[in-house]
Design a protein around this motif. Structure first.
Motif, short mmCIF file in Angstrom:
data_model
loop_
_atom_site.label_atom_id
_atom_site.label_comp_id
_atom_site.label_asym_id
_atom_site.label_seq_id
_atom_site.Cartn_x
_atom_site.Cartn_y
_atom_site.Cartn_z
N GLN A 23 -3.15 -4.61 -28.32
CA GLN A 23 -3.47 -5.90 -27.67
C GLN A 23 -3.65 -7.00 -28.71
OE1 GLN A 23 -8.09 -4.78 -26.51
NE2 GLN A 23 -7.17 -6.47 -25.39
N LEU A 24 -4.12 -6.61 -29.93
CA LEU A 24 -4.29 -7.61 -30.97
C LEU A 24 -2.96 -8.16 -31.47
CD1 LEU A 24 -7.21 -6.17 -33.18
CD2 LEU A 24 -7.34 -7.85 -31.34
N THR A 25 -1.90 -7.39 -31.27
CA THR A 25 -0.59 -7.93 -31.66
C THR A 25 0.07 -8.66 -30.50
OG1 THR A 25 0.63 -5.96 -31.02
CG2 THR A 25 -0.24 -5.99 -33.25
N MET A 26 -0.62 -8.73 -29.36
CA MET A 26 -0.05 -9.34 -28.16
C MET A 26 -0.86 -10.54 -27.69
SD MET A 26 0.83 -5.75 -26.25
CE MET A 26 1.55 -6.43 -24.76
N GLY A 27 -1.63 -11.15 -28.60
CA GLY A 27 -2.31 -12.39 -28.24
C GLY A 27 -3.74 -12.25 -27.75
N ASP A 28 -4.25 -11.02 -27.68
CA ASP A 28 -5.66 -10.84 -27.31
C ASP A 28 -6.53 -10.77 -28.57
OD1 ASP A 28 -4.95 -10.58 -24.68
OD2 ASP A 28 -5.37 -8.43 -24.54
N GLU A 29 -7.79 -11.21 -28.42
CA GLU A 29 -8.76 -10.89 -29.47
C GLU A 29 -9.76 -9.85 -28.99
OE1 GLU A 29 -10.62 -12.18 -27.12
OE2 GLU A 29 -12.07 -13.29 -28.36
N GLY A 30 -9.65 -9.45 -27.70
CA GLY A 30 -10.43 -8.33 -27.20
C GLY A 30 -11.78 -8.69 -26.62
N HIS A 31 -12.11 -9.98 -26.63
CA HIS A 31 -13.38 -10.37 -26.01
C HIS A 31 -13.12 -11.42 -24.93
CE1 HIS A 31 -17.88 -11.68 -26.57
NE2 HIS A 31 -17.53 -11.52 -25.32
N ASN A 32 -12.81 -12.65 -25.35
CA ASN A 32 -12.53 -13.68 -24.35
C ASN A 32 -11.14 -13.54 -23.75
OD1 ASN A 32 -14.97 -14.90 -24.46
ND2 ASN A 32 -14.19 -16.94 -24.91
N ARG A 33 -10.22 -12.96 -24.51
CA ARG A 33 -8.88 -12.78 -23.98
C ARG A 33 -8.53 -11.30 -23.99
NH1 ARG A 33 -3.09 -12.95 -24.43
NH2 ARG A 33 -2.25 -14.62 -23.12
N ASN A 34 -8.31 -10.76 -22.79
CA ASN A 34 -7.92 -9.36 -22.64
C ASN A 34 -6.74 -9.21 -21.69
OD1 ASN A 34 -9.65 -7.29 -24.08
ND2 ASN A 34 -11.23 -8.67 -23.29
N ARG A 35 -5.96 -10.28 -21.62
CA ARG A 35 -4.84 -10.28 -20.68
C ARG A 35 -3.81 -9.21 -21.05
NH1 ARG A 35 -1.60 -15.34 -18.22
NH2 ARG A 35 -3.70 -15.66 -17.46
N ALA A 36 -3.46 -9.15 -22.30
CA ALA A 36 -2.46 -8.16 -22.72
C ALA A 36 -3.02 -6.75 -22.60
CB ALA A 36 -2.02 -8.45 -24.16
N GLY A 37 -4.28 -6.59 -23.03
CA GLY A 37 -4.89 -5.27 -22.98
C GLY A 37 -5.00 -4.76 -21.56
N SER A 38 -5.36 -5.68 -20.65
CA SER A 38 -5.48 -5.26 -19.25
C SER A 38 -4.11 -4.88 -18.68
CB SER A 38 -6.11 -6.39 -18.42
OG SER A 38 -7.43 -6.60 -18.86
#
Lengths: 412, 588
Positions: free
Chosen positions: A175-190
């Motif tokens: 997800q970190l390579t897809m634009g998420d930082e894992g806290h405020n943005r989790n769109r890719a991870g989700s």
């Protein structure tokens, strides 16, 4: 006491952690020390008297959900006559976003750290709008929680069983390579989360209506993966806790009133100071005057080296740090000043895949005067209204100064 | 007069940034005086003494910024205070840009991996930890900061020696490494002469004169003013000497210092004699016994001439003195008996003292050659007086006179008004980081005071020299022309300007004293050389620099095309001493 060696040991445990999402179960059955009269909440310990609006609201909702009260008044009366115990999620190997309220019957994700053997837990994410974690407890909020409890959680648990678990470390790295930082943005991870579960959900024997509801949960909720990510961070940082002499921060959390930290070499002590209101961007119709002081356990992400520490990875949300990708990179670069090392598992593309800054050292924080950055959602200060914005906050320096003093006392 | 004062809580700026803002704000319309300082007790005292007390000052803390202006009108005072704040914030913005500014040496080293030197100019009490971090990271250090405790200097130099790293300073103002001018230093032609100096303007003078004589240098290594004391023992000079001995480009070595502790001089000279290259030792104020290839020089000029002769094999000489001392002296009135020296360069001032004393007797000074000649109070000259305007007495809360001429100009007016003053002796120091046009700042005042004296029936003589080269940003030739135009008797070197002043002053009354010149000689036993492999590597390439402290130095390196990264330095732990003590304990 060799602090540097102790910190290297702590770092080693963080870097070698293997958090795997292994399943779903009931809080009462899984969370150590959980009981029917106990409500877990975010942040350091706090009494009912000092709780902020959103935390009180979430507790009222939790008591109604558990059937221990029928109304707000009953719930308040129950609390005031001492019928409810409150403890931080962090005291039970658990974490929860915003209010973090976790009650006995709620389903939780189970993360197993396959390197150290410890486990960590987190409740389910409810999505957006009026939600319990922001202190809302109206009937629609409770209905949603019952659906999660009765429908979503069993389906996801079942799918995870069939999937043989989900490697969270690999998932976060992606997800970190897809634009998420894992806290405020989790769109890719989700999206990854939903994609990985989808085939297993399809074979779960769910009715088409239920399957649609479950898949829609993943389709609609960009925060679906936040809670397992947080639990993965918790499992990672718990493994690094309790190393004599280590000045690495293993927990940062807020209860809406206080900001608290814990340090690996300083046992179970919390070092707290009053939480501040995040600086951020507000949804239309809201302003800083509506904001509650900082709240939630989601700062476990920054503690583990993602979230604001991985800001360079998330160009889509650079508005929070000033507006340019260069400023986002600068935000991450600043965090290297206060960390023991880097996590090569989490390479940041804009920084030539340099690992995320990892392992906050209280000595470096005090010396440089740089407090950790935290990306966060902002709750309305009144219960039941929900999220009013998102932004950036830093813990009070006093937390780190107190911890430093405590560490110096130990060293004598 | 109305005073406008404001306190900005927990707002830190380094002292040079503050003083530059103060200087600019003082030039605003209607302004009489401005204070822009961190509200330390000492600074609050200075403001009070200067009549700049205001409500709120008493309650301000050391990490608060105090801005106060006194002006003809309330409006102008307010505008000046606001302007000072603007200057401060403007400087911040212009250096920040979009890119990340590292906060520590470690992250700066990451941003500039080819960095070899860390140039440190933070306040003295914080300098040790920054220098230590640099040495631990394997980087050479130029520590500009003064007020560093001597035990810190000893520890840092021991660490440097252990690591084979060059530890220049503390209180090291000047170095030229691989053609890069670090701190206050000149643009000097490349050549075959290597310098090591414990005296900043001494190095500048020798290097500039070498350039003037047609020679050139390899490197000028600074050691800091205390390096040749008994306590420090010449650690850095020995390392520098060794590195220049091994440097294939260096054929002649010049050592520059005020008189060293005799046993340290002995060790250094013994090492110099053993080094296999010709060495010129200019220990201003001490006579060096020649040994082997080591010879002494009485003046900085003589050191430059000898070095150029050794390096080029030809006679080197400066043009003859231009002025006619007899003729000048003949125009003085009988009351005009005394010489007044107003120096910006410490070593140049000291050179003047030791050259004048044998001929003129007692020379009063704030840095006297003999304690009996201490000038008290320093604000009032007495008989023959030569002042180091860069001394602590004049730089508390102010910029060094090489950056800000204000105080020297005021003193010049004061001396010129004294009917007993016959001759004023000055230096003008050029180079990177110095004032952009020092002669231009002096000239109108010199012209004005000479005209005033002439109206009062006195012929006021102003003599001096320009320390610098035609390649310096200020251009020495142009600076000399400005001074000559203003009526200054400009000589080619400080020693010559002093000589001229002395000839004129002695015409007005001679009071020769027998002054004992210190004699230093090489020790019988030689000291083991330190390991300097990494210093040789440093000298072998153009440096890249990490700057911690004054932006001024980073800007001057940028102007020279030297790769530089600036650390956005803040006082550690917000300057809170109890936390610093805890950190020291926990960082060991």
């Amino acid at each position: 006491m060799d602090i540097n060696a102790a910190n290297q040991e702590a770092m080693g445990r963080v870097l070698t952690a293997q958090p795997v999402l292994v399943g779903v179960g009931r809080a009462l059955d899984l969370i150590p020390g959980m009981s029917l009269d106990l409500i877990l909440h975010a942040g350091p310990p706090i009494t009912w008297e000092r709780m902020s609006g959103p935390l009180r609201g979430a507790i009222i909702g939790g008591l109604i959900l558990e059937g221990r009260a029928g109304t707000e008044a009953e719930a308040t009366a129950l609390v005031e006559r001492g019928g409810v115990r409150f403890e931080p999620c962090h005291h039970h190997a658990a974490v929860g976003p915003m209010a973090g309220v976790t009650t006995a019957s709620m389903p939780v994700y189970v993360i197993e750290n396959r390197a150290a053997g410890n486990r960590a837990y987190s409740n389910f994410n409810e999505g957006y709008g009026k939600v319990l974690r922001y202190g809302a407890y109206s009937e629609d909020v409770l209905a949603r929680l019952r659906w999660i409890n009765g429908t979503l959680a069993p389906a996801v648990g079942d799918a995870l069983q069939r999937a043989g678990g989900l490697d969270m470390k690999a998932m976060i790295a992606q997800q970190l390579t897809m634009g998420d930082e894992g806290h405020n943005r989790n769109r890719a991870g989700s999206a990854i989360f939903g994609r990985l579960l989808a085939p297993h959900l399809a074979r779960g024997g769910l009715s088409p209506e239920v399957l649609e509801q479950v898949l829609r949960y993943f389709a609609d909720n960009d925060l679906a993966v936040l809670n397992p990510v947080m639990a993965a961070c918790k499992a990672t940082m718990d493994a690094a806790h309790g190393i004599a002499g280590s000045t690495v921060v293993t927990c940062m959390a807020r209860n809406g009133t206080d900001f608290g930290i814990r340090v690996s070499g300083l046992g179970d002590r919390w070092f707290t100071a009053l939480a501040t209101v995040p600086v951020g961007l507000y949804f239309p119709g809201f302003s800083a005057a509506d904001a509650n002081p900082d709240i939630g356990d989601s700062t476990i992400t920054e503690t583990a080296g993602i979230g604001a520490f991985a800001m360079a990875a998330a160009p889509a949300i650079v508005k929070f740090v000033g507006g340019t990708p260069a400023e986002a990179a600068a935000a991450t670069l600043e965090m290297y000043e206060i960390t023991v090392g880097e996590n090569p598992a989490f390479g940041l593309p804009p920084l030539d895949f340099r690992g995320t800054p990892t392992g906050i050292d209280i000595r470096k924080v005090v010396r440089t005067g740089i407090t950790p950055r935290v990306n966060t959602g902002i709750a309305h200060r009144m219960p039941g209204i929900g999220q009013v914005g998102a932004g950036l906050v830093r813990p009070p320096m006093a937390c780190f100064e107190q911890a430093l003093e405590a560490m110096a006392d130990l060293a004598t | 007069m109305p005073i406008q004062g404001e306190i900005h809580r927990s707002t830190y700026y380094d002292s040079v940034a503050l003083m530059l803002a103060q200087r600019e704000a003082r030039d605003q319309p209607g302004v009489e005086d401005v204070g822009v300082v961190m509200a330390t007790d000492a600074n609050k005292e200075i403001l009070r003494a200067g009549g700049l007390e205001f409500p709120g000052l008493a309650g301000a803390r050391a990490d608060d910024l105090a801005i106060v202006a006194r002006a003809a009108s309330e409006e102008e005072a307010r505008a000046a205070a606001a302007f000072a704040m603007q200057v401060l914030t403007r400087r911040r913005v212009s250096t920040a840009g979009d890119a990340y500014r590292p906060k520590t040496v470690a992250s700066a080293a990451r941003a500039l991996p080819e960095a070899t030197i860390v140039l440190i100019s933070v306040p003295g009490r914080f300098a040790h930890s920054v220098a230590r971090e640099a040495l631990d990271a394997g980087l050479h250090v130029l520590l500009f900061s003064d007020n560093v405790p001597i035990e810190h200097e000893i520890a840092l130099k021991a660490r440097g020696r252990e690591q084979g790293l060059l530890m220049m300073g503390p209180d090291c103002g000047t170095a030229i490494i691989g053609g890069a001018a670090l701190g206050f230093a000149n643009q000097v032609r490349a050549g075959r002469i290597g310098l090591v100096g414990a005296a900043g303007t001494g190095l500048q003078e020798v290097a500039s004169l070498i350039h003037r004589l047609g020679g050139g240098i390899t490197h000028a290594i600074g050691t800091g003013g205390r390096d040749l004391s008994s306590a420090v023992g010449g650690v850095t000079m020995l390392a520098g000497l060794r590195a220049l001995e091994l440097d294939p480009g260096t054929e002649v070595i010049v050592l520059v210092s005020k008189p060293p502790a005799p046993e340290v001089a002995g060790r250094i000279l013994a090492a110099a004699a053993a080094c296999g290259k010709p060495v010129v030792a200019a220990f201003v104020g001490a006579t060096v016994e020649p040994t082997g290839q080591v010879q002494g020089a009485t003046t900085l000029e003589e050191a430059a001439i000898r070095a150029v002769q050794l390096a080029c094999g030809t006679e080197a000489a400066l043009p003859p003195m231009r002025s006619l001392p007899e003729q000048e002296a003949g125009r003085l009135s009988t009351d005009q008996r005394y010489l007044r020296g107003l120096y910006s360069g410490g070593t140049l001032c000291y050179e003047a003292l030791v050259l004048l004393r044998p001929h003129l007797g007692a020379i009063y000074s704030n840095s006297p050659a003999d304690p009996s000649e201490a000038l008290e109070p320093v604000t009032r000259s007495r008989e023959h007086t030569v002042i180091d305007m860069g001394g602590d007495e004049f730089t508390q809360g102010r910029l060094h006179p090489m950056l800000d001429p204000t105080l020297r100009l005021a003193r010049l007016r004061q001396e010129a008004a004294d009917p007993e003053t016959a001759i004023v002796l000055l230096d003008v120091v050029l180079g990177y980081a110095a004032h952009p046009d020092p002669a231009g700042a002096l000239a109108p005042v010199i012209r004005e005071v000479r005209e005033q004296a002439s109206r009062e029936g006195r012929h006021l003589i102003v003599a001096g020299s320009v320390c610098g080269t035609d390649d310096d940003p200020q251009n020495a030739g142009a600076q000399r022309a400005v001074l000559v135009e203003a009526g200054v008797l400009v000589e080619e070197s400080n020693a010559r300007a002093v000589h001229l002043a002395r000839l004129i002053a002695t015409r007005q009354g001679k009071r020769e004293v027998r002054s004992m010149r210190k004699v230093v000689a090489a020790a019988a036993a030689t000291t083991a050389w330190p390991e300097v492999g990494r210093v040789s590597a440093l000298l072998g390439a153009r440096p890249a620099v990490i700057n911690v402290g004054l932006d001024l130095f980073a800007e001057s390196l940028q102007a020279q095309g030297v790769p530089v990264v600036s650390v956005d330095w803040q006082p550690p732990a917000g300057g809170k001493q109890h936390l610093l003590d805890l950190l020291d304990k926990l960082e060991g």
